[in-house]
Design an enzyme around this catalytic site. Structure first.
Site, PDB file in Angstrom:
ATOM      1  N   GLY A  47       0.774  -1.237   0.000  1.00 34.48           N
ATOM      2  CA  GLY A  47       0.000   0.000   0.000  1.00 34.48           C
ATOM      3  C   GLY A  47       0.804   1.285   0.000  1.00 34.48           C
ATOM      4  N   ASP A 102       1.087   3.232   4.556  1.00 37.29           N
ATOM      5  CA  ASP A 102      -0.035   3.850   3.843  1.00 37.29           C
ATOM      6  C   ASP A 102      -1.132   4.235   4.821  1.00 37.29           C
ATOM      7  OD1 ASP A 102      -0.539   1.184   4.450  1.00 37.29           O
ATOM      8  OD2 ASP A 102      -1.483   0.706   2.542  1.00 37.29           O
ATOM      9  N   ASP A 105      -4.654   1.276  10.693  1.00 39.63           N
ATOM     10  CA  ASP A 105      -6.070   0.976  10.947  1.00 39.63           C
ATOM     11  C   ASP A 105      -6.145   0.397  12.361  1.00 39.63           C
ATOM     12  OD1 ASP A 105      -8.735   0.262  10.600  1.00 39.63           O
ATOM     13  OD2 ASP A 105      -8.301  -1.479   9.374  1.00 39.63           O
ATOM     14  N   GLY A 107      -3.657  -1.128  13.641  1.00 42.45           N
ATOM     15  CA  GLY A 107      -2.290  -0.970  14.124  1.00 42.45           C
ATOM     16  C   GLY A 107      -1.560  -2.306  14.251  1.00 42.45           C
ATOM     17  N   ARG A 168      -5.677   0.542  -6.744  1.00 40.64           N
ATOM     18  CA  ARG A 168      -4.418   1.110  -6.245  1.00 40.64           C
ATOM     19  C   ARG A 168      -3.924   2.275  -7.082  1.00 40.64           C
ATOM     20  NH1 ARG A 168      -2.143  -2.233  -2.426  1.00 40.64           N
ATOM     21  NH2 ARG A 168      -2.401  -4.474  -2.729  1.00 40.64           N
TER      22      ARG A 168
HETATM   23  P1  5GP Z   1      -3.819  -2.598  10.329  1.00 44.01           P
HETATM   24  O1  5GP Z   1      -2.876  -3.713  10.711  1.00 44.01           O
HETATM   25  O2  5GP Z   1      -3.435  -1.261  10.892  1.00 44.01           O
HETATM   26  O3  5GP Z   1      -5.239  -2.964  10.706  1.00 44.01           O
HETATM   27  O4  5GP Z   1      -3.826  -2.464   8.772  1.00 44.01           O
HETATM   28  C1  5GP Z   1      -2.739  -2.886   8.064  1.00 44.01           C
HETATM   29  C2  5GP Z   1      -2.877  -2.859   6.581  1.00 44.01           C
HETATM   30  O5  5GP Z   1      -4.217  -3.186   6.183  1.00 44.01           O
HETATM   31  C3  5GP Z   1      -2.590  -1.512   5.976  1.00 44.01           C
HETATM   32  O6  5GP Z   1      -1.216  -1.293   5.799  1.00 44.01           O
HETATM   33  C4  5GP Z   1      -3.342  -1.630   4.663  1.00 44.01           C
HETATM   34  O7  5GP Z   1      -2.559  -2.290   3.707  1.00 44.01           O
HETATM   35  C5  5GP Z   1      -4.561  -2.468   5.031  1.00 44.01           C
HETATM   36  N1  5GP Z   1      -5.688  -1.581   5.334  1.00 44.01           N
HETATM   37  C6  5GP Z   1      -6.084  -1.109   6.534  1.00 44.01           C
HETATM   38  N2  5GP Z   1      -7.162  -0.301   6.396  1.00 44.01           N
HETATM   39  C7  5GP Z   1      -7.429  -0.266   5.074  1.00 44.01           C
HETATM   40  C8  5GP Z   1      -8.418   0.413   4.290  1.00 44.01           C
HETATM   41  O8  5GP Z   1      -9.284   1.167   4.737  1.00 44.01           O
HETATM   42  N3  5GP Z   1      -8.342   0.195   2.938  1.00 44.01           N
HETATM   43  C9  5GP Z   1      -7.421  -0.610   2.351  1.00 44.01           C
HETATM   44  N4  5GP Z   1      -7.467  -0.728   1.025  1.00 44.01           N
HETATM   45  N5  5GP Z   1      -6.481  -1.263   3.066  1.00 44.01           N
HETATM   46  C10 5GP Z   1      -6.487  -1.076   4.402  1.00 44.01           C
END
Ligand code: 5GP
Length: 179
Positions: A47, A102, A105, A107, A168
């Site tokens: 991302g 990127d 969310d 974390g 993307r």
């Molecule tokens: P986390 O571990 O913080 O929940 O999210 C990790 C990864 O999930 C991010 O680096 C991203 O690639 C993907 N991600 C999280 N939220 C979103 C979102 O709203 N849209 C998209 N397309 N990917 C997300």
């Protein structure tokens, strides 16, 4: 403006001009903060690729660039497990590290990346994320020093972020329309 990706509708929330302006400011902050250092920017793929490319063009100090690749999303549904697909290939011991994400969310992926980086005893670690969903974060981080935009807890696509592999390449950022 709306787009449809794999039968899901999204509406535009941030356009590329806003993104570019924000990145210019973050670049200035980084150039000042690391003026006398030689940091390694570690991008978290896939991302971050567009953000990293635009951000690095604003960095005018001596620095290195590397990437890790993690996977944690399944379509638009969260998966708790974070899988490492490409690991770190540089020695981070004693170095100043800036992790480039990127989006933060839950974390989970950032936590995983920080664990990976901290294992190598870097001198310092800061996090730079284009997007942050404050209401979704489930960990406490004290080093998210650079944030492009704080957004609602909605699924977003564009500017490097995908929905089932698509979206993307959109220069703007869109959020899922839920009714
Ligand atoms: P986390 O571990 O913080 O929940 O999210 C990790 C990864 O999930 C991010 O680096 C991203 O690639 C993907 N991600 C999280 N939220 C979103 C979102 O709203 N849209 C998209 N397309 N990917 C997300």
């Amino acid at each position: 403006m709306k787009v449809t990706i794999n039968q899901k509708e999204f509406e535009r929330i941030i356009d590329y001009n806003q993104i570019k302006k924000r990145i210019r400011l973050i670049g200035i902050q980084l150039n000042v903060a690391y003026e006398h250092q030689h940091p390694i920017f570690v991008g978290v793929l896939n991302g971050c690729f567009m953000f990293m490319a635009d951000l690095m063009k604003q960095i005018h100090i001596a620095c290195e660039v590397s990437f890790v690749k993690l996977s944690s999303y399944d379509g638009s549904a969260r998966r708790d497990q974070v899988t490492e697909l490409i690991g770190l290939d540089v020695d981070l011991e004693g170095r100043d590290i800036v992790i480039v994400e990127d989006i933060v969310d839950t974390g989970n992926s950032l936590k995983h990346t920080l664990d990976l980086v901290n294992k190598q005893n870097p001198a310092s670690v800061a996090v730079c994320t284009l997007l942050l969903k404050p209401s979704a974060v489930t960990h406490t981080f004290d080093n998210i020093a650079y944030v492009g935009f704080e957004i609602d807890n909605a699924f977003v696509v564009g500017y490097g972020l995908d929905y089932r592999g698509l979206g993307r390449t959109l220069p703007d950022i869109y959020k899922e329309i839920t009714s």
